[in-house]
Design a protein around this motif. Structure first.
Motif, short mmCIF file in Angstrom:
data_model
loop_
_atom_site.label_atom_id
_atom_site.label_comp_id
_atom_site.label_asym_id
_atom_site.label_seq_id
_atom_site.Cartn_x
_atom_site.Cartn_y
_atom_site.Cartn_z
N ASP A 10 45.56 54.21 10.16
CA ASP A 10 45.49 52.80 9.77
C ASP A 10 46.28 51.90 10.71
N GLY A 11 46.99 52.51 11.63
CA GLY A 11 47.80 51.73 12.56
C GLY A 11 49.28 51.90 12.27
N PHE A 12 50.07 51.81 13.31
CA PHE A 12 51.52 51.93 13.14
C PHE A 12 52.21 51.16 14.26
N SER A 13 53.51 51.00 14.11
CA SER A 13 54.27 50.24 15.10
C SER A 13 55.62 50.92 15.32
N PHE A 14 56.22 50.59 16.44
CA PHE A 14 57.60 50.98 16.73
C PHE A 14 58.15 49.95 17.71
N GLY A 15 59.26 49.33 17.32
CA GLY A 15 59.79 48.24 18.12
C GLY A 15 58.79 47.12 18.22
N ALA A 16 58.56 46.65 19.43
CA ALA A 16 57.61 45.56 19.65
C ALA A 16 56.19 46.06 19.85
N ILE A 17 55.98 47.34 19.74
CA ILE A 17 54.68 47.95 20.06
C ILE A 17 53.87 48.18 18.79
N SER A 18 52.60 47.79 18.83
CA SER A 18 51.67 48.02 17.74
C SER A 18 50.55 48.93 18.24
N VAL A 19 50.16 49.90 17.42
CA VAL A 19 49.15 50.88 17.82
C VAL A 19 47.98 50.79 16.85
N TYR A 20 46.76 50.70 17.41
CA TYR A 20 45.54 50.59 16.62
C TYR A 20 44.63 51.77 16.97
N PRO A 21 44.80 52.92 16.33
CA PRO A 21 44.04 54.12 16.71
C PRO A 21 42.54 53.94 16.62
N SER A 22 42.05 53.25 15.60
CA SER A 22 40.60 53.12 15.43
C SER A 22 39.97 52.31 16.55
N ALA A 114 48.74 45.01 6.47
CA ALA A 114 47.28 44.99 6.29
C ALA A 114 46.60 43.97 7.17
N SER A 115 47.28 42.88 7.51
CA SER A 115 46.67 41.80 8.30
C SER A 115 46.86 41.99 9.79
N ALA A 116 47.33 43.14 10.16
CA ALA A 116 47.69 43.35 11.56
C ALA A 116 46.47 43.67 12.40
N ASP A 117 45.56 42.71 12.50
CA ASP A 117 44.40 42.93 13.36
C ASP A 117 44.31 41.84 14.41
N GLN A 118 45.42 41.11 14.61
CA GLN A 118 45.44 40.13 15.68
C GLN A 118 45.60 40.85 17.00
N GLN A 119 45.09 40.24 18.03
CA GLN A 119 45.13 40.90 19.33
C GLN A 119 45.62 39.91 20.38
#
Length: 675
Positions: A10-22, A114-119
């Motif tokens: 579903d996505g995860f983050s660490f620090g300033a980094i966001s990861v969108y596996p899908s 949940a709203s983390a789909d901004q790019q």
């Protein structure tokens, strides 16, 4: 956390980094970066096991499910991930290389809202293929995000080298000075190399490295860790160990590199420490790690140059070749490491199509030599030494011009003569060692190990003090990072009164091999010869700290205390020593100094009974303590006739001080060439 309590997909983050596996995408805090599917799979696998080491084999099993080509794909994926995660704040160091074990993500992971789909940010495509057409098949390299690279023609490289080229906003750019704010993503591409032809491996690699590394002390210091044997057959370890030694030897010929010695390197054979810890313990900046697989006609080598300050890979490559290409690959790896460190290649490395000094191009000879080296380094007993000798004989039979094999044969002959033979047979074998070393120097006049072997055989085998000087000096002049050459030269200089050169050489050895107990034992011997007994004891204790079971070192400590007149401490040290060639004469001398002549005589009788003519020099030491000049010099004359190597101690042996002023002593020094 090591196991996540949320769904990583579903996505995860660490620090300033966001990861969108899908979406196969990350945002590194500044830019969106699109990843190849397998690269994203690697990141998710590391995240699933956050703060745990994930082995390369586990990554292969989970993501590639194939053996061929997967190893280089992992190396490439890790490199791409590190570049993608880099946001100018050190995020690239989140993925650590754990030498010989695998990789580890170290991050504080959290689920994306949940709203983390901004790019936000400028889009970047993290992929190789479109920009680098394959010279043989333009279509073949357009799909490098397949499960593994395409098979390369036999004899060609199946790995890749780093090119600092990337797509930024749809435009190709190359590493170098960039305008402020430009964002480069490194990529790897396949570079095919014809069979038997070596590559500089990264014409762009030097440019990539230049400017990254400063000019501080030890900036170009490298430890070559023992390459792991992945053949599934422990009997093949000789090949991986020998290959490691050959690569270390080639690197050591570059005067601009400082290469850690084999003994210190081998301390980390089965290590579990990370790169930064190993680098800190050895005082180096870089680690070269790798693994080897060998079959009847093929071999595969993976190598990884790791920055010990950050734990990040600076260069990595893999090679799958016919066994006949083994010599070219050794040179390629050495050249690539030097290039990655942005140092000039020494003359010996500029044309690696030329045979390495002292080496061979005969595969059977090379294999026999590696097997001989493996046996010789065991130092178990006479049988193992003679088994090593047989392998060196085999190597020379396949290639009579193999100087390294002849030098090694000379060394093992000298060991056999010194430790296991007596009388005329010892003299004969020492003479054979000398002849073999002479041949090595004639075949390869710039091969340091050949001159080193010759100096040793002349000094200890023929007692030719003056004759040994030229080959020892030549070996030292030729050596760049050869610990054995440095140590032997240092001891020779000490025995002949050249203490300034001795201290300099042994300090060089200790700085390059800081975990080598034998180096510190040699340093103690040199200090003892120079009359610096307290420093001799300190060096000997350092040797024991490294290796508490190191033979003869407690005896060295005891002799230093004996020279200082501290008999109780000397006795305590000798009680811990197992080498009775040291303890028997030393206990006899302590008994003489305490007035117990009867006990001293018992020790002398045991020495004669157990060691015969091999202990003549030690017998003379005992007679000297009794101040019996006639017995001392008659025994020394016997030692000379028998070529007792103990006579190399003569010039500065404090145990002979009671007879040093006798005219016979000076005459003996003159006869041997000490003065």
């Amino acid at each position: 956390m090591s196991r996540q309590e949320f769904d990583l997909s579903d996505g995860f983050s660490f620090g300033a980094i966001s990861v969108y596996p899908s979406r196969n995408m990350i945002n590194n805090g500044k830019d969106d970066v699109h990843l190849e599917p397998k690269v994203m799979d690697v990141l998710c696998c590391l995240a699933e096991h956050n703060r745990e080491v994930v082995s390369r084999s586990d990554l292969i099993d989970r993501i590639w499910q194939v053996e061929f080509g997967a190893d280089e794909s992992i190396t490439r994926a890790i490199s791409l991930l590190r570049k993608a995660l880099q946001n100018g704040e050190g995020s690239g160091s989140l993925i650590e290389t754990i030498p010989k074990r695998g990789y580890r993500l170290v991050a504080d992971l959290a689920a994306l809202p949940a709203s983390a789909d901004q790019q936000p940010g400028a889009k970047q495509q993290l992929t190789d293929p479109e920009q680098f057409p394959n010279p043989q098949n333009d279509d073949a390299s357009d799909n490098l995000h397949d499960d593994h690279p395409d098979l390369q023609p036999e004899g060609q490289q199946s790995g890749a080298t780093i090119q600092k080229t990337a797509l930024v906003d749809g435009h190709r750019q190359t590493a170098g000075p960039q305008p402020s704010g430009s964002r480069l993503i490194s990529s790897r591409r396949n570079m095919l190399i014809g069979a038997g032809v070596t590559s500089v491996m990264g014409g762009g690699l030097v440019a990539w490295a230049t400017g990254l590394f400063g000019n501080g002390a030890g900036e170009n210091s490298v430890v070559v860790l023992p390459f792991a044997n992945l053949s599934g057959d422990p009997a093949q370890s000789y090949f991986s160990d020998g290959l490691t030694s050959e690569i270390r030897s080639q690197l050591s010929r570059n005067a601009l590199l400082q290469i850690v010695g084999q003994t210190s390197s081998n301390n980390f054979r089965d290590h579990k420490a990370d790169a930064k810890t190993i680098a800190r313990q050895l005082g180096v900046s870089y680690l070269l790690d790798g693994n080897v697989q060998k079959s009847a006609n093929q071999f595969k080598i993976a190598a990884d140059l790791i920055d010990g300050r950050t734990g990040l890979s600076q260069w990595a490559d893999s090679f799958e070749r016919p066994i006949a290409d083994i010599f070219a690959v050794q040179s390629e790896i050495a050249t690539a490491v030097a290039s990655a460190l942005a140092v000039a290649i020494s003359d010996s490395g500029k044309d690696s199509s030329k045979k390495e000094i002292g080496s061979t191009e005969n595969l059977a000879a090379f294999d026999a030599f590696l097997r001989g080296q493996d046996l010789f380094e065991l130092h178990i007993d006479e049988a193992s030494e003679r088994a090593a000798l047989a392998k060196f004989d085999d190597a020379i039979a396949h290639d009579p011009e193999y100087a390294a094999a002849r030098a090694a044969r000379s060394r093992v002959l000298a060991v056999i003569a010194n430790q296991y033979l007596a009388g005329s047979e010892r003299i004969r074998v020492y003479d054979e060692a000398i002849d073999e070393a002479v041949k090595a120097t004639e075949i390869a006049p710039e091969f340091a190990a050949g001159f080193n072997a010759l100096g040793y055989a002349l000094f200890y085998g023929r007692l030719d003090v003056k004759g040994a000087r030229k080959p020892y000096d030549r070996a030292y002049a030729l050596a760049k990072s050869n610990i054995d050459v440095f140590s032997r030269f240092a001891i020779y200089c000490a025995r002949t009164g050249r203490f300034g050169e001795a201290y300099q050489a042994i300090d060089r050895a200790a700085s390059l091999d800081p975990l080598n107990a034998s180096v510190f034992r040699s340093k103690g011997i040199i200090k003892y010869a120079g009359g610096q007994y307290e420093e001799a004891i300190r060096s000997a204790r350092q040797a024991l700290k490294i290796n508490p079971k190191r033979n003869s070192v407690n005896g060295d400590i005891g002799r230093a205390y004996l020279a200082m007149g501290e008999l109780d401490k000397a006795s305590e040290a000798f009680a811990r020593e197992s080498n009775d060639m040291i303890t028997l004469p030393s206990q006899a001398i302590i008994s003489i100094r305490t007035g117990d002549d009867a006990t001293a005589r018992q020790y002398l009788d045991r020495l004669i009974a157990e060691h015969g003519d091999n202990g003549l020099y030690q017998q003379a030491q005992i007679w000297a303590q009794w101040r019996d000049a006639d017995k001392t010099f008659s025994t020394l004359k016997q030692a000379l006739d028998a070529r007792d190597s103990g006579l190399v101690y003569l010039l500065n042996d404090p145990l002979l001080d009671p007879v040093r002023k006798d005219p016979q002593f000076k005459a003996l020094l003159l006869q041997l060439g000490f003065i």
